[in-house]
Write an enzyme that holds these catalytic residues in place. Structure first.
Site, PDB file in Angstrom:
ATOM      1  CB  THR A 118      37.546  41.499  40.007  1.00  0.00           C
ATOM      2  OG1 THR A 118      37.556  40.585  41.106  1.00  0.00           O
ATOM      3  CG2 THR A 118      37.604  42.911  40.532  1.00  0.00           C
TER       4      THR A 118
ATOM      5  CB  CYS B 231      39.123  37.861  36.137  1.00  0.00           C
ATOM      6  SG  CYS B 231      39.371  39.002  37.508  1.00  0.00           S
TER       7      CYS B 231
ATOM      8  CB  CYS C  42      36.840  34.987  43.473  1.00  0.00           C
ATOM      9  SG  CYS C  42      38.592  35.370  43.232  1.00  0.00           S
TER      10      CYS C  42
ATOM     11  CE1 TYR D  15      44.593  43.458  37.584  1.00  0.00           C
ATOM     12  CE2 TYR D  15      42.618  43.118  36.267  1.00  0.00           C
ATOM     13  CZ  TYR D  15      43.981  43.330  36.344  1.00  0.00           C
ATOM     14  OH  TYR D  15      44.717  43.418  35.189  1.00  0.00           O
TER      15      TYR D  15
ATOM     16  CB  SER E 184      43.747  39.801  38.479  1.00  0.00           C
ATOM     17  OG  SER E 184      43.370  38.796  39.398  1.00  0.00           O
TER      18      SER E 184
HETATM   19  N1  DGL Z   1      40.304  35.747  39.957  1.00  0.00           N
HETATM   20  C1  DGL Z   1      39.821  37.087  40.190  1.00  0.00           C
HETATM   21  C2  DGL Z   1      38.291  37.041  40.306  1.00  0.00           C
HETATM   22  O1  DGL Z   1      37.692  36.090  39.824  1.00  0.00           O
HETATM   23  C3  DGL Z   1      40.582  37.654  41.364  1.00  0.00           C
HETATM   24  C4  DGL Z   1      40.447  39.068  41.558  1.00  0.00           C
HETATM   25  C5  DGL Z   1      41.609  39.771  42.213  1.00  0.00           C
HETATM   26  O2  DGL Z   1      42.635  39.911  41.576  1.00  0.00           O
HETATM   27  O3  DGL Z   1      41.417  40.245  43.343  1.00  0.00           O
HETATM   28  O4  DGL Z   1      37.652  37.942  40.811  1.00  0.00           O
END
Ligand code: DGL
Length: 279
Positions: A77, A75, A197, A44, A13
């Site tokens: 998410t 990512c 994350c 996201y 994201s």
């Molecule tokens: N790097 C994304 C993850 O691993 C971030 C998510 C976001 O955009 O909030 O979940």
């Protein structure tokens, strides 16, 4: 080796996936890669299942159109909310049945039984990842005979801190300290924490300041790169399709100038990105 440019796509994201990208280019430098950050629509983590799925599928399609045979969702998410649908519904039904999309949750979870001694595991993630229950479900699947206790804490401020380059601000430390306190208040026996994350490794210095001694942190970059190497070894039909001239391209849905500035800090090398529109 294909004649055509067929890079490995890496999607996040925003900037967080660069923590995975860094390890991929270090451990598997021979391949061509395209990194795509949907910085304009980040974060996201607070978005609904439907929206994360829609945005992720748009990003994956964009990477397919640019020649990727294999895309890594760097990512959590997107892995939690979109990967299953993409793998099980979209790929078989579209004109891309031979392409592959991989996520970051399963490879991380596979490391856990070898790390925890107390059997109590903490997961830090976005609200979306935490609410999806993906980590507790995947952890339950890999250790059915000796169930592990999994406690989660959503850290909704951590991604905006990274995306806005506010890592050095006093506010960043306050949020991080509070979330870690909350996690250990739920379960003081935690001895292993998954940074669920890909943005969070960029906050590692501050996280370490507030961790009780002896707690192990699992950050995903190295694990994902090692598991990808293993995947490519086990799937020569995919590996053969990945072009290998060490080229790296960067795409962002935000301003290329902003991306280049921050990506350089996070990646430790000059980046020249291109602006793209998704959807
Ligand atoms: N790097 C994304 C993850 O691993 C971030 C998510 C976001 O955009 O909030 O979940």
């Amino acid at each position: 080796m294909p004649d055509k440019y067929q890079p490995i796509g890496v999607f996040d994201s925003g900037y967080g996936g660069l923590t995975v990208f860094r390890e991929l280019i270090d451990q598997l430098p021979q391949y061509d890669y395209i990194y795509l950050g949907d910085n304009a629509r980040n974060p996201y983590g607070t978005r609904s299942f439907e929206v994360v799925y829609e945005y992720t599928w748009q990003a994956v399609n964009h990477l397919f159109e640019r020649g990727c045979r294999l895309v890594v969702l760097a990512c959590n998410t997107a892995s939690a909310k979109a990967l299953r649908n993409i793998q099980q519904i979209d790929l078989p039904r579209t004109s891309y049945p031979d392409r592959r999309v991989l996520g970051v949750i399963r490879p991380s979870v596979e490391m856990i039984p070898g790390l925890t001694k107390t059997g109590h595991v903490g997961v830090l993630g976005t609200r979306g990842t935490v609410l999806s229950e993906s980590y507790p479900m995947e952890i339950a699947k890999i250790s059915p005979d000796s169930p592990l206790t999994v406690v989660q804490e959503a850290c909704p401020m951590w991604v905006p801190i990274v995306e806005n380059n506010a890592i050095e601000s006093p506010g960043a430390a306050l949020f991080i300290e509070e979330n870690l306190k909350n996690l250990f208040a739920k379960d003081p026996l935690i001895d292993t924490i998954i940074l669920g994350c890909t943005h969070y490794p960029l906050l590692l210095d501050i996280i370490n300041r507030f961790l009780p001694p002896g707690v192990v942190l699992l950050s995903q970059g190295h694990v994902v790169a090692t598991k990808l190497e293993d995947y490519l070894f086990r799937h020569p039909e995919i590996e053969m399709q990945c072009s290998k001239s060490g080229r790296r391209d960067y795409l962002t849905t935000e301003s290329a100038g902003n991306f280049d500035q921050l990506a350089k800090i996070f990646l430790g090398e000059e980046v020249r990105s291109q602006h793209v529109k998704l959807g």
